[in-house]
Design a protein around this motif. Sequence first.
Motif, PDB file in Angstrom:
ATOM      1  N   ARG A 110     -16.967 -29.143  37.901  1.00 60.63           N
ATOM      2  CA  ARG A 110     -17.390 -27.909  37.452  1.00 60.63           C
ATOM      3  C   ARG A 110     -17.926 -26.682  38.121  1.00 60.63           C
ATOM      4  NH1 ARG A 110     -17.192 -31.490  33.103  1.00 60.63           N
ATOM      5  NH2 ARG A 110     -19.322 -31.532  33.001  1.00 60.63           N
ATOM      6  N   LEU A 111     -19.102 -27.331  38.803  1.00 61.08           N
ATOM      7  CA  LEU A 111     -19.944 -26.496  39.468  1.00 61.08           C
ATOM      8  C   LEU A 111     -19.468 -26.130  40.867  1.00 61.08           C
ATOM      9  CD1 LEU A 111     -23.090 -25.570  39.394  1.00 61.08           C
ATOM     10  CD2 LEU A 111     -23.360 -27.568  40.769  1.00 61.08           C
ATOM     11  N   ALA A 112     -18.358 -26.980  41.497  1.00 64.02           N
ATOM     12  CA  ALA A 112     -17.823 -26.553  42.779  1.00 64.02           C
ATOM     13  C   ALA A 112     -16.807 -25.408  42.203  1.00 64.02           C
ATOM     14  CB  ALA A 112     -17.226 -27.737  43.351  1.00 64.02           C
ATOM     15  N   ALA A 113     -15.996 -25.712  41.259  1.00 65.38           N
ATOM     16  CA  ALA A 113     -15.240 -24.728  40.834  1.00 65.38           C
ATOM     17  C   ALA A 113     -15.817 -23.453  40.327  1.00 65.38           C
ATOM     18  CB  ALA A 113     -14.319 -25.121  39.259  1.00 65.38           C
ATOM     19  N   GLN A 114     -16.902 -23.167  39.797  1.00 66.81           N
ATOM     20  CA  GLN A 114     -17.860 -22.049  39.529  1.00 66.81           C
ATOM     21  C   GLN A 114     -18.382 -21.403  40.818  1.00 66.81           C
ATOM     22  OE1 GLN A 114     -20.940 -22.999  36.776  1.00 66.81           O
ATOM     23  NE2 GLN A 114     -20.039 -22.187  35.003  1.00 66.81           N
ATOM     24  N   LYS A 115     -18.927 -22.098  41.507  1.00 65.98           N
ATOM     25  CA  LYS A 115     -19.911 -21.493  42.391  1.00 65.98           C
ATOM     26  C   LYS A 115     -19.297 -21.243  43.778  1.00 65.98           C
ATOM     27  CE  LYS A 115     -24.667 -22.256  41.187  1.00 65.98           C
ATOM     28  NZ  LYS A 115     -25.880 -22.648  41.525  1.00 65.98           N
ATOM     29  N   ASP A 116     -18.512 -22.471  44.464  1.00 62.44           N
ATOM     30  CA  ASP A 116     -17.912 -22.072  45.584  1.00 62.44           C
ATOM     31  C   ASP A 116     -16.760 -21.189  45.588  1.00 62.44           C
ATOM     32  OD1 ASP A 116     -17.964 -23.492  48.272  1.00 62.44           O
ATOM     33  OD2 ASP A 116     -15.728 -23.773  47.855  1.00 62.44           O
ATOM     34  N   LYS A 176     -14.742 -20.643  48.271  1.00 63.37           N
ATOM     35  CA  LYS A 176     -14.066 -20.606  49.369  1.00 63.37           C
ATOM     36  C   LYS A 176     -12.775 -21.946  49.028  1.00 63.37           C
ATOM     37  CE  LYS A 176     -17.871 -20.364  52.175  1.00 63.37           C
ATOM     38  NZ  LYS A 176     -18.892 -20.879  52.973  1.00 63.37           N
ATOM     39  N   PHE A 177     -12.183 -22.403  49.880  1.00 60.07           N
ATOM     40  CA  PHE A 177     -11.153 -23.479  49.554  1.00 60.07           C
ATOM     41  C   PHE A 177     -11.520 -24.373  48.643  1.00 60.07           C
ATOM     42  CE2 PHE A 177      -9.250 -27.699  50.590  1.00 60.07           C
ATOM     43  CZ  PHE A 177      -7.870 -27.301  50.414  1.00 60.07           C
ATOM     44  N   LEU A 178     -12.639 -25.003  48.820  1.00 62.09           N
ATOM     45  CA  LEU A 178     -12.699 -25.997  47.775  1.00 62.09           C
ATOM     46  C   LEU A 178     -12.899 -25.754  46.372  1.00 62.09           C
ATOM     47  CD1 LEU A 178     -13.810 -29.055  47.098  1.00 62.09           C
ATOM     48  CD2 LEU A 178     -16.111 -28.222  47.310  1.00 62.09           C
ATOM     49  N   GLY A 179     -13.518 -24.584  46.034  1.00 60.02           N
ATOM     50  CA  GLY A 179     -13.650 -24.021  44.715  1.00 60.02           C
ATOM     51  C   GLY A 179     -12.332 -23.814  43.990  1.00 60.02           C
ATOM     52  N   GLU A 180     -11.338 -23.330  45.093  1.00 61.72           N
ATOM     53  CA  GLU A 180      -9.745 -22.922  44.363  1.00 61.72           C
ATOM     54  C   GLU A 180      -9.127 -24.090  44.260  1.00 61.72           C
ATOM     55  OE1 GLU A 180      -8.704 -19.964  43.523  1.00 61.72           O
ATOM     56  OE2 GLU A 180     -10.645 -19.213  43.675  1.00 61.72           O
ATOM     57  N   SER A 181      -9.354 -25.285  45.222  1.00 60.84           N
ATOM     58  CA  SER A 181      -8.916 -26.513  44.924  1.00 60.84           C
ATOM     59  C   SER A 181      -9.334 -27.184  43.691  1.00 60.84           C
ATOM     60  CB  SER A 181      -9.000 -27.445  46.202  1.00 60.84           C
ATOM     61  OG  SER A 181      -8.819 -26.949  47.328  1.00 60.84           O
ATOM     62  N   VAL A 182     -10.564 -27.225  43.496  1.00 62.43           N
ATOM     63  CA  VAL A 182     -10.848 -27.730  42.206  1.00 62.43           C
ATOM     64  C   VAL A 182     -10.445 -27.057  41.028  1.00 62.43           C
ATOM     65  CG1 VAL A 182     -13.025 -28.131  40.825  1.00 62.43           C
ATOM     66  CG2 VAL A 182     -12.918 -28.650  43.198  1.00 62.43           C
ATOM     67  N   LYS A 183     -10.418 -25.775  40.986  1.00 61.63           N
ATOM     68  CA  LYS A 183      -9.791 -24.986  40.025  1.00 61.63           C
ATOM     69  C   LYS A 183      -8.506 -25.528  39.576  1.00 61.63           C
ATOM     70  CE  LYS A 183     -12.763 -21.178  40.397  1.00 61.63           C
ATOM     71  NZ  LYS A 183     -12.756 -19.532  40.927  1.00 61.63           N
ATOM     72  N   ASP A 184      -7.454 -25.583  40.799  1.00 61.30           N
ATOM     73  CA  ASP A 184      -6.142 -25.983  40.524  1.00 61.30           C
ATOM     74  C   ASP A 184      -5.975 -27.178  39.951  1.00 61.30           C
ATOM     75  OD1 ASP A 184      -5.594 -23.290  41.384  1.00 61.30           O
ATOM     76  OD2 ASP A 184      -5.118 -24.095  43.610  1.00 61.30           O
ATOM     77  N   LYS A 233      -4.842 -30.729  35.628  1.00 61.74           N
ATOM     78  CA  LYS A 233      -5.331 -31.965  34.507  1.00 61.74           C
ATOM     79  C   LYS A 233      -5.266 -31.444  33.003  1.00 61.74           C
ATOM     80  CE  LYS A 233      -9.004 -35.225  33.238  1.00 61.74           C
ATOM     81  NZ  LYS A 233      -7.965 -35.693  32.615  1.00 61.74           N
ATOM     82  N   ILE A 234      -5.813 -30.215  32.782  1.00 52.44           N
ATOM     83  CA  ILE A 234      -5.765 -29.726  31.155  1.00 52.44           C
ATOM     84  C   ILE A 234      -4.529 -29.399  30.938  1.00 52.44           C
ATOM     85  CG2 ILE A 234      -6.464 -27.740  30.145  1.00 52.44           C
ATOM     86  CD1 ILE A 234      -8.970 -27.223  31.872  1.00 52.44           C
ATOM     87  N   LYS A 235      -3.569 -29.040  31.810  1.00 48.33           N
ATOM     88  CA  LYS A 235      -2.077 -28.817  31.322  1.00 48.33           C
ATOM     89  C   LYS A 235      -1.455 -30.165  30.926  1.00 48.33           C
ATOM     90  CE  LYS A 235      -1.521 -24.517  33.425  1.00 48.33           C
ATOM     91  NZ  LYS A 235      -1.118 -23.855  34.434  1.00 48.33           N
ATOM     92  N   ALA A 236      -1.446 -31.054  31.817  1.00 46.37           N
ATOM     93  CA  ALA A 236      -1.138 -32.516  31.570  1.00 46.37           C
ATOM     94  C   ALA A 236      -1.645 -33.091  30.181  1.00 46.37           C
ATOM     95  CB  ALA A 236      -1.440 -33.575  32.799  1.00 46.37           C
ATOM     96  N   ASP A 237      -3.133 -33.048  30.323  1.00 47.89           N
ATOM     97  CA  ASP A 237      -3.703 -33.754  28.815  1.00 47.89           C
ATOM     98  C   ASP A 237      -3.153 -33.112  27.562  1.00 47.89           C
ATOM     99  OD1 ASP A 237      -5.294 -35.343  30.374  1.00 47.89           O
ATOM    100  OD2 ASP A 237      -7.293 -34.225  30.371  1.00 47.89           O
ATOM    101  N   ILE A 238      -3.096 -31.768  27.664  1.00 45.23           N
ATOM    102  CA  ILE A 238      -2.237 -30.867  26.557  1.00 45.23           C
ATOM    103  C   ILE A 238      -0.807 -31.367  26.146  1.00 45.23           C
ATOM    104  CG2 ILE A 238      -1.694 -28.858  25.564  1.00 45.23           C
ATOM    105  CD1 ILE A 238      -3.802 -27.482  27.144  1.00 45.23           C
TER     106      ILE A 238
END
Length: 107
Positions: free
Chosen positions: A44-50, A52-60, A65-70
């Motif tokens: 969550r921290l990487a998605a929020q703060k980074d 660059k590429f890492l933050g976007e990759s984590v968000k994606d 995961k959230i969509k699959a869990d739903i």
Amino acid sequence: SAVQQIAVCGPPGSNKGNICALLSQPKDQGGLGLMHVTLGQAQRLAAQKDKKFLGESVKDALDTKIKADIEARKKGNVSSGFGISDALNAEILNWIYTTEAKGGWVL
């Protein structure tokens, strides 16, 4: 002084979180003053703060995961079993350790 890096491992219910909480206490309270990081917090921290590429990759990956869990819950399952890849988790933890927890960490 050397940077302390501690990984606490064990099965569910083995008090890993409590041990990490004690180790992360300030030194004057008997702990080591380390940053306590869980993998979920790091993601969550990487998605929020980074930004660059890492933050976007984590968000994606988290969105997927959230969509699959739903969808899994609609079918009566607790979870989809989908997770973030080990390679991305390794990148996330490296980012946390080099940017957020320079003084040491306990995982």
